[in-house]
Design a protein around this motif. Structure first.
Motif, mmCIF file in Angstrom:
data_model
loop_
_atom_site.group_PDB
_atom_site.id
_atom_site.type_symbol
_atom_site.label_atom_id
_atom_site.label_comp_id
_atom_site.label_asym_id
_atom_site.label_seq_id
_atom_site.Cartn_x
_atom_site.Cartn_y
_atom_site.Cartn_z
ATOM 1 N N SER A 12 35.785 48.733 43.112
ATOM 2 C CA SER A 12 34.780 48.278 44.311
ATOM 3 C C SER A 12 35.673 47.665 45.262
ATOM 4 O O SER A 12 36.424 46.960 45.133
ATOM 5 N N GLN A 13 35.192 47.992 46.436
ATOM 6 C CA GLN A 13 35.729 47.134 47.610
ATOM 7 C C GLN A 13 35.354 45.606 47.624
ATOM 8 O O GLN A 13 36.369 44.846 47.917
ATOM 9 N N LEU A 14 34.493 45.256 47.084
ATOM 10 C CA LEU A 14 34.190 43.894 46.717
ATOM 11 C C LEU A 14 35.162 43.397 45.858
ATOM 12 O O LEU A 14 35.883 41.988 46.081
ATOM 13 N N GLU A 15 35.392 43.979 44.758
ATOM 14 C CA GLU A 15 36.439 43.439 43.972
ATOM 15 C C GLU A 15 37.842 43.462 44.586
ATOM 16 O O GLU A 15 38.574 42.344 44.384
ATOM 17 N N LEU A 16 38.097 44.399 45.343
ATOM 18 C CA LEU A 16 39.335 44.440 46.220
ATOM 19 C C LEU A 16 39.472 43.117 47.076
ATOM 20 O O LEU A 16 40.429 42.750 47.362
ATOM 21 N N LEU A 17 38.312 42.921 47.852
ATOM 22 C CA LEU A 17 38.243 41.699 48.583
ATOM 23 C C LEU A 17 38.360 40.517 48.133
ATOM 24 O O LEU A 17 39.231 39.669 48.534
ATOM 25 N N VAL A 18 37.943 40.301 46.791
ATOM 26 C CA VAL A 18 37.992 39.007 46.342
ATOM 27 C C VAL A 18 39.374 38.720 45.776
ATOM 28 O O VAL A 18 39.775 37.772 45.832
#
Length: 334
Positions: free
Chosen positions: A315-321
């Motif tokens: 997920s993009q959210l996982e990569l962002l975190v």
């Protein structure tokens, strides 16, 4: 007791002579271990060195840095230093055949505090502070500053602090200008300053930035990349239908672009703003804080099919975190 001694070798006889001097002569009453000095001590002159695990205590030029009131304030202030000294629990005034009271207090010298028993505290206040106690105060404040700096940087109280780590702490605390020029040059691997003697034509004088200025400029660049501020009483927070504000920071997105790609770890080409997940809707764009570094190939792949991209790379959210955690950990986001 440890010391560095410069040997004198008698030619053609194989005899090595050591001149310890009167102060170090007691070392030679028993067996003595002789070894080559480690690299961190190779630049020190002959003489007594400290018995602690902190090599920075053997740097005489750093004493002025450790005892500066700005540095003491950055480390926690004199009250914190007094509390640290109180925990020593041993009278630090050595007077032959003198009585030591079983309770201890602290007394401030010109440079730092010392731990004294009640009897010697009264003695010093009535007769003045001995010169030897002034040196103990300098040593106490130096040890305390190093320990406080290690704790503030999350390194642990027993960490063996290096000169680059001390300079980085000084940068973060705004006291890097107090680091001696010679030590700053060692950290930057700059050649030692050479003082020209005699007359010199003005046309040949080329002013250069000092080592402290270079370190300070570098620290300011890092600090200015991104600094988050919090306003719990912003005007929009009191509105029923506030106008949405978009946060932007070109300096941060340029830094993101220079990082490795979040997918393949090759050089990134773009700072990708998160799409989907409530971000990047019609006519809107995610905040500049919600970006991840992507190379051109993976950036194009994401925009071609977001679902397939996230199934493959996460997920993009996982990569962002993960990327935000890295940005905070290296001090870019502060």
């Amino acid at each position: 007791m440890r010391a560095l001694l410069t040997p004198e070798i008698a030619m053609n006889t194989g005899v090595v002579l050591l001149k310890p001097g009167r102060d170090l002569l007691p070392m030679f009453r028993g067996r003595v271990l002789i070894c080559t000095p480690p690299g961190e001590l190779s630049h020190l002159p002959s003489g007594l060195i400290n018995d602690s695990s902190q090599p920075l205590l053997d740097e005489p030029q750093l004493k002025k840095f450790f005892t500066d009131m700005k540095v003491i304030g950055a480390a926690g202030g004199m009250e914190s230093h007094d509390a640290w000294v109180q925990r020593i629990g041993v009278c630090q005034l050595e007077i032959k055949d003198s009585y030591h009271h079983p309770h201890y207090t602290t007394m401030r010298t010109e440079s730092g505090s010392v731990c004294l028993c009640y009897a010697h505290d009264n003695y010093c206040r009535g007769n003045g502070t001995p010169r030897t106690l002034e040196r103990v105060g300098v040593d106490n404040v130096s040890r305390w500053v190093i320990e406080s700096a290690c704790l503030q940087m999350g390194l642990g109280a027993d960490h063996r602090m290096t000169l680059p780590e001390l300079c980085w702490w000084a940068c973060l605390k705004g006291v890097i200008d107090l680091i001696p020029e010679t030590h700053a040059r060692r950290v930057l691997r700059m050649p030692a300053q050479v003082t020209e003697t005699g007359a010199m034509p003005e046309a040949l004088i080329t002013p250069a930035s000092s080592a402290q200025e270079i370190i300070q400029d570098t620290a300011e660049v890092v600090k200015q990349v991104l600094r988050i501020s919090v306003d719990p009483e912003s005007p929009q927070s009191f509105m029923a239908r506030p106008k949405r504000l978009r946060w932007s920071n070109e300096i941060y997105t340029r830094w993101v672009k220079a990082q490795p790609c979040a997918c393949c770890r090759k050089q990134a080409d773009d700072p990708h703003h998160i799409i989907g997940h409530g971000q990047g809707g019609m006519g809107t764009k995610a905040h500049d804080l919600f970006v991840i570094p992507l190379c051109r190939a993976h950036h194009d792949e994401l925009h071609r099919d977001m679902k397939a991209f996230e199934e493959k790379y996460g997920s993009q959210l996982e990569l962002l975190v993960r990327f935000l955690d890295h940005s905070i950990a290296v001090g870019v986001v502060g």
